[in-house]
Design an enzyme around this catalytic site. Structure first.
Site, PDB file in Angstrom:
ATOM      1  CG  ASN A 106       3.565   5.242   9.706  1.00 50.40           C
ATOM      2  OD1 ASN A 106       2.879   6.457   9.963  1.00 50.40           O
ATOM      3  ND2 ASN A 106       4.744   5.331   9.969  1.00 50.40           N
ATOM      4  CD  GLU A 107      -1.410   0.000   5.838  1.00 53.63           C
ATOM      5  OE1 GLU A 107      -0.792   0.519   4.755  1.00 53.63           O
ATOM      6  OE2 GLU A 107      -2.108  -0.837   5.793  1.00 53.63           O
ATOM      7  N   PRO A 108      -1.863   4.379   3.834  1.00 58.21           N
ATOM      8  CG  PRO A 108      -2.316   4.087   1.706  1.00 58.21           C
ATOM      9  CD  PRO A 108      -1.804   3.224   3.240  1.00 58.21           C
ATOM     10  CB  THR A 112      -1.990  -4.402   4.764  1.00 57.56           C
ATOM     11  OG1 THR A 112      -1.295  -3.070   4.524  1.00 57.56           O
ATOM     12  CG2 THR A 112      -0.709  -3.979   6.801  1.00 57.56           C
ATOM     13  CB  THR A 142      -0.437  -0.044   1.237  1.00 56.47           C
ATOM     14  OG1 THR A 142      -0.300   0.308   2.578  1.00 56.47           O
ATOM     15  CG2 THR A 142      -2.387  -1.601   1.627  1.00 56.47           C
TER      16      THR A 142
END
Ligand code: GLP
Length: 244
Positions: free
Chosen positions: A137-139, A156, A131
Protein backbone atom coordinates in the site's frame (compact mmCIF):
# COMPACT_ATOMS: atom_id res chain seq x y z
CA UNK A 1 14.15 -10.34 22.12
CA UNK A 2 11.35 -8.60 20.21
CA UNK A 3 10.84 -11.32 17.60
CA UNK A 4 10.67 -14.01 20.32
CA UNK A 5 7.99 -11.94 22.08
CA UNK A 6 5.93 -11.77 18.86
CA UNK A 7 6.37 -15.48 18.09
CA UNK A 8 5.36 -16.40 21.66
CA UNK A 9 2.27 -14.19 21.43
CA UNK A 10 1.29 -15.92 18.18
CA UNK A 11 1.79 -19.45 19.52
CA UNK A 12 -0.16 -18.57 22.71
CA UNK A 13 -3.17 -17.78 20.51
CA UNK A 14 -2.61 -20.89 18.36
CA UNK A 15 -2.42 -23.12 21.44
CA UNK A 16 -5.58 -21.64 23.00
CA UNK A 17 -7.43 -22.09 19.71
CA UNK A 18 -6.04 -25.62 19.20
CA UNK A 19 -7.40 -26.55 22.65
CA UNK A 20 -10.94 -25.70 21.55
CA UNK A 21 -10.46 -26.98 18.00
CA UNK A 22 -10.67 -23.51 16.51
CA UNK A 23 -8.59 -22.39 13.54
CA UNK A 24 -6.13 -19.49 13.91
CA UNK A 25 -6.05 -17.10 10.97
CA UNK A 26 -2.66 -15.43 10.44
CA UNK A 27 -1.92 -12.50 8.14
CA UNK A 28 1.69 -12.85 7.02
CA UNK A 29 4.25 -10.57 5.42
CA UNK A 30 7.57 -10.91 3.64
CA UNK A 31 10.87 -8.97 3.58
CA UNK A 32 13.80 -9.33 5.96
CA UNK A 33 11.89 -8.03 8.96
CA UNK A 34 9.66 -11.03 9.81
CA UNK A 35 12.41 -13.64 9.23
CA UNK A 36 13.46 -13.89 12.92
CA UNK A 37 9.78 -14.30 13.88
CA UNK A 38 9.43 -17.15 11.35
CA UNK A 39 12.64 -18.74 12.70
CA UNK A 40 11.22 -18.69 16.21
CA UNK A 41 7.81 -19.97 15.08
CA UNK A 42 9.59 -22.87 13.34
CA UNK A 43 11.44 -23.62 16.58
CA UNK A 44 8.19 -23.49 18.58
CA UNK A 45 6.49 -25.76 16.02
CA UNK A 46 9.30 -28.32 16.40
CA UNK A 47 8.96 -27.94 20.19
CA UNK A 48 5.32 -29.01 20.00
CA UNK A 49 2.93 -26.21 18.96
CA UNK A 50 0.98 -27.62 16.03
CA UNK A 51 0.18 -25.40 13.03
CA UNK A 52 -2.32 -27.90 11.61
CA UNK A 53 -5.19 -25.58 12.54
CA UNK A 54 -3.47 -22.46 11.19
CA UNK A 55 -4.80 -20.73 8.08
CA UNK A 56 -2.64 -18.03 6.51
CA UNK A 57 -3.24 -15.08 4.21
CA UNK A 58 -0.21 -13.28 2.81
CA UNK A 59 -0.30 -9.55 2.26
CA UNK A 60 1.01 -9.32 -1.25
CA UNK A 61 2.76 -10.66 -4.36
CA UNK A 62 4.49 -8.97 -7.27
CA UNK A 63 2.58 -8.76 -10.56
CA UNK A 64 3.17 -10.35 -12.94
CA UNK A 65 4.94 -13.11 -11.06
CA UNK A 66 4.91 -16.88 -11.35
CA UNK A 67 4.60 -18.58 -7.97
CA UNK A 68 7.42 -20.94 -8.95
CA UNK A 69 9.88 -18.07 -9.58
CA UNK A 70 12.61 -17.82 -6.94
CA UNK A 71 11.83 -14.08 -6.73
CA UNK A 72 8.18 -14.57 -5.82
CA UNK A 73 6.78 -14.11 -2.36
CA UNK A 74 5.37 -17.63 -2.81
CA UNK A 75 8.98 -18.91 -2.86
CA UNK A 76 10.00 -16.65 0.01
CA UNK A 77 7.19 -17.98 2.22
CA UNK A 78 7.86 -21.58 1.26
CA UNK A 79 11.62 -21.27 1.89
CA UNK A 80 11.50 -19.23 5.09
CA UNK A 81 8.43 -20.66 6.77
CA UNK A 82 5.86 -22.99 5.27
CA UNK A 83 8.18 -25.86 4.31
CA UNK A 84 9.45 -26.01 7.92
CA UNK A 85 6.11 -26.21 9.78
CA UNK A 86 3.10 -28.54 9.72
CA UNK A 87 0.61 -26.06 8.22
CA UNK A 88 -1.51 -27.94 5.62
CA UNK A 89 -0.82 -26.59 2.11
CA UNK A 90 -4.55 -26.07 1.45
CA UNK A 91 -4.63 -23.59 4.38
CA UNK A 92 -2.08 -21.29 2.72
CA UNK A 93 -3.28 -18.25 0.74
CA UNK A 94 -0.93 -15.92 -1.13
CA UNK A 95 -2.11 -13.47 -3.82
CA UNK A 96 -1.62 -15.09 -7.23
CA UNK A 97 0.69 -12.97 -9.37
CA UNK A 98 0.06 -15.16 -12.43
CA UNK A 99 -3.65 -14.35 -12.80
CA UNK A 100 -4.72 -12.82 -16.14
CA UNK A 101 -5.04 -9.03 -15.89
CA UNK A 102 -8.76 -9.03 -16.82
CA UNK A 103 -9.47 -11.48 -13.97
CA UNK A 104 -7.67 -9.53 -11.27
CA UNK A 105 -10.66 -7.56 -9.96
CA UNK A 106 -12.73 -10.69 -9.46
CA UNK A 107 -9.73 -12.50 -8.01
CA UNK A 108 -9.09 -9.72 -5.48
CA UNK A 109 -12.73 -9.73 -4.42
CA UNK A 110 -12.56 -13.48 -3.87
CA UNK A 111 -9.36 -13.07 -1.78
CA UNK A 112 -11.22 -10.60 0.47
CA UNK A 113 -14.23 -12.90 0.62
CA UNK A 114 -12.09 -15.85 1.70
CA UNK A 115 -10.69 -13.82 4.61
CA UNK A 116 -14.25 -12.92 5.61
CA UNK A 117 -15.40 -16.54 5.26
CA UNK A 118 -12.69 -17.64 7.72
CA UNK A 119 -13.99 -15.07 10.21
CA UNK A 120 -11.26 -12.46 9.61
CA UNK A 121 -7.58 -12.34 10.47
CA UNK A 122 -6.72 -13.03 14.12
CA UNK A 123 -3.12 -11.77 13.99
CA UNK A 124 -1.54 -9.64 11.26
CA UNK A 125 2.24 -9.31 10.99
CA UNK A 126 3.51 -6.19 9.20
CA UNK A 127 6.84 -4.74 8.16
CA UNK A 128 7.25 -1.22 6.83
CA UNK A 129 8.75 0.00 3.57
CA UNK A 130 10.75 3.21 3.19
CA UNK A 131 7.82 4.94 1.46
CA UNK A 132 5.63 4.24 4.51
CA UNK A 133 3.90 1.30 2.87
CA UNK A 134 2.48 -1.78 4.53
CA UNK A 135 2.03 -4.74 2.24
CA UNK A 136 2.35 -2.81 -1.01
CA UNK A 137 0.00 0.00 0.00
CA UNK A 138 2.06 2.84 -1.37
CA UNK A 139 1.46 6.56 -0.70
CA UNK A 140 -1.98 7.48 -2.01
CA UNK A 141 -3.56 4.29 -0.63
CA UNK A 142 -6.76 5.17 1.21
CA UNK A 143 -8.04 3.95 4.56
CA UNK A 144 -10.85 2.15 2.69
CA UNK A 145 -8.58 0.35 0.23
CA UNK A 146 -9.02 -3.41 -0.17
CA UNK A 147 -7.11 -6.14 -2.05
CA UNK A 148 -6.20 -4.80 -5.49
CA UNK A 149 -3.56 -4.32 -8.18
CA UNK A 150 -1.20 -1.39 -7.44
CA UNK A 151 1.81 0.35 -8.96
CA UNK A 152 5.05 0.30 -6.97
CA UNK A 153 7.03 3.44 -6.12
CA UNK A 154 10.54 3.81 -7.55
CA UNK A 155 12.08 3.65 -4.04
CA UNK A 156 10.26 0.38 -3.36
CA UNK A 157 11.47 -1.14 -6.65
CA UNK A 158 14.97 0.13 -5.89
CA UNK A 159 14.92 -1.57 -2.48
CA UNK A 160 13.67 -4.82 -4.07
CA UNK A 161 16.48 -4.92 -6.65
CA UNK A 162 18.76 -6.89 -4.34
CA UNK A 163 16.32 -9.84 -4.55
CA UNK A 164 16.06 -9.76 -8.36
CA UNK A 165 19.72 -10.40 -9.34
CA UNK A 166 19.77 -7.92 -12.20
CA UNK A 167 16.40 -8.81 -13.73
CA UNK A 168 13.79 -6.01 -13.64
CA UNK A 169 11.61 -5.58 -10.57
CA UNK A 170 7.92 -5.73 -11.58
CA UNK A 171 6.11 -2.38 -11.73
CA UNK A 172 2.99 -3.72 -10.09
CA UNK A 173 1.81 -5.94 -7.26
CA UNK A 174 -1.37 -7.35 -5.77
CA UNK A 175 -1.77 -6.28 -2.16
CA UNK A 176 -4.32 -6.49 0.60
CA UNK A 177 -5.63 -3.01 1.33
CA UNK A 178 -5.40 -0.77 4.37
CA UNK A 179 -9.01 -1.63 5.24
CA UNK A 180 -8.22 -5.35 5.02
CA UNK A 181 -5.26 -4.87 7.36
CA UNK A 182 -7.12 -2.66 9.84
CA UNK A 183 -9.85 -5.31 10.19
CA UNK A 184 -7.38 -7.79 11.76
CA UNK A 185 -8.09 -8.46 15.43
CA UNK A 186 -4.45 -7.91 16.45
CA UNK A 187 -1.66 -6.23 14.49
CA UNK A 188 2.10 -6.39 15.07
CA UNK A 189 4.10 -3.82 13.11
CA UNK A 190 7.79 -4.73 13.24
CA UNK A 191 10.81 -2.62 12.37
CA UNK A 192 14.49 -3.23 12.97
CA UNK A 193 17.51 -1.01 12.41
CA UNK A 194 18.29 2.67 12.07
CA UNK A 195 17.21 2.79 8.42
CA UNK A 196 13.61 2.40 9.63
CA UNK A 197 13.83 5.14 12.32
CA UNK A 198 12.84 8.02 10.06
CA UNK A 199 9.81 6.37 8.47
CA UNK A 200 8.62 5.11 11.88
CA UNK A 201 8.83 8.69 13.23
CA UNK A 202 7.00 10.05 10.18
CA UNK A 203 4.30 7.38 10.50
CA UNK A 204 3.60 7.86 14.19
CA UNK A 205 4.51 11.49 15.01
CA UNK A 206 3.15 13.35 11.99
CA UNK A 207 -0.43 13.84 10.83
CA UNK A 208 -2.36 10.81 9.63
CA UNK A 209 -2.30 10.95 5.85
CA UNK A 210 -2.48 8.68 2.81
CA UNK A 211 0.94 10.18 1.91
CA UNK A 212 2.26 7.75 4.53
CA UNK A 213 -0.17 4.79 4.70
CA UNK A 214 1.34 3.35 7.91
CA UNK A 215 0.07 6.48 9.67
CA UNK A 216 -3.45 4.98 9.43
CA UNK A 217 -2.33 2.70 12.28
CA UNK A 218 -1.73 5.65 14.64
CA UNK A 219 -3.62 5.26 17.91
CA UNK A 220 -5.04 1.88 16.88
CA UNK A 221 -5.74 -0.09 20.06
CA UNK A 222 -5.18 -3.40 18.27
CA UNK A 223 -1.67 -2.36 17.20
CA UNK A 224 1.52 -3.40 18.95
CA UNK A 225 4.48 -1.52 17.51
CA UNK A 226 7.53 -3.73 17.98
CA UNK A 227 10.85 -1.97 17.40
CA UNK A 228 14.48 -2.49 18.27
CA UNK A 229 16.42 0.42 19.82
CA UNK A 230 17.76 1.86 16.52
CA UNK A 231 14.32 1.79 14.83
CA UNK A 232 12.78 3.47 17.90
CA UNK A 233 15.51 6.12 18.15
CA UNK A 234 13.41 9.01 16.80
CA UNK A 235 10.21 8.30 18.71
CA UNK A 236 11.17 7.08 22.17
CA UNK A 237 11.11 10.52 23.74
CA UNK A 238 7.72 11.21 22.15
CA UNK A 239 5.59 8.15 22.89
CA UNK A 240 5.51 5.70 25.77
CA UNK A 241 7.77 2.72 25.23
CA UNK A 242 7.57 -0.67 27.00
CA UNK A 243 10.95 -2.36 27.00
CA UNK A 244 10.87 -6.12 26.48
C1 GLP B 1 8.25 -5.13 0.79
C2 GLP B 1 7.05 -5.90 1.31
C3 GLP B 1 6.57 -5.34 2.64
C4 GLP B 1 7.76 -5.22 3.58
C5 GLP B 1 8.78 -4.28 2.99
C6 GLP B 1 9.99 -4.04 3.88
O1 GLP B 1 7.86 -3.94 0.24
N1 GLP B 1 5.97 -5.89 0.40
O2 GLP B 1 5.57 -6.18 3.18
O3 GLP B 1 7.32 -4.77 4.83
O4 GLP B 1 9.23 -4.85 1.77
O5 GLP B 1 10.96 -5.03 3.68
P1 GLP B 1 12.12 -5.34 4.72
O6 GLP B 1 11.48 -6.03 5.87
O7 GLP B 1 13.06 -6.24 3.96
O8 GLP B 1 12.74 -4.04 5.09
Amino acid sequence: MASVHVANSITDVIQKNNAINRQTILGLSTGNTPKPVYDELIRLNKAGTSFRNVVSFNLDEYYPMSGSSGKSYHSYMHNHFFSHVDIPSQNIHIPDGSIAEHEINEYCKSYEQKITDFGGIDIQILGIGRTGHVGFNEPGSGIDSITRLVYLEDITRQDAKIHFNGSPVPEKAITMGIKTILEAKKIYLLAWGEKKAEIIAKSFLQQVSSDCPVSFLQGNKKLELVLDEPAAAMIQNEIQVNRI
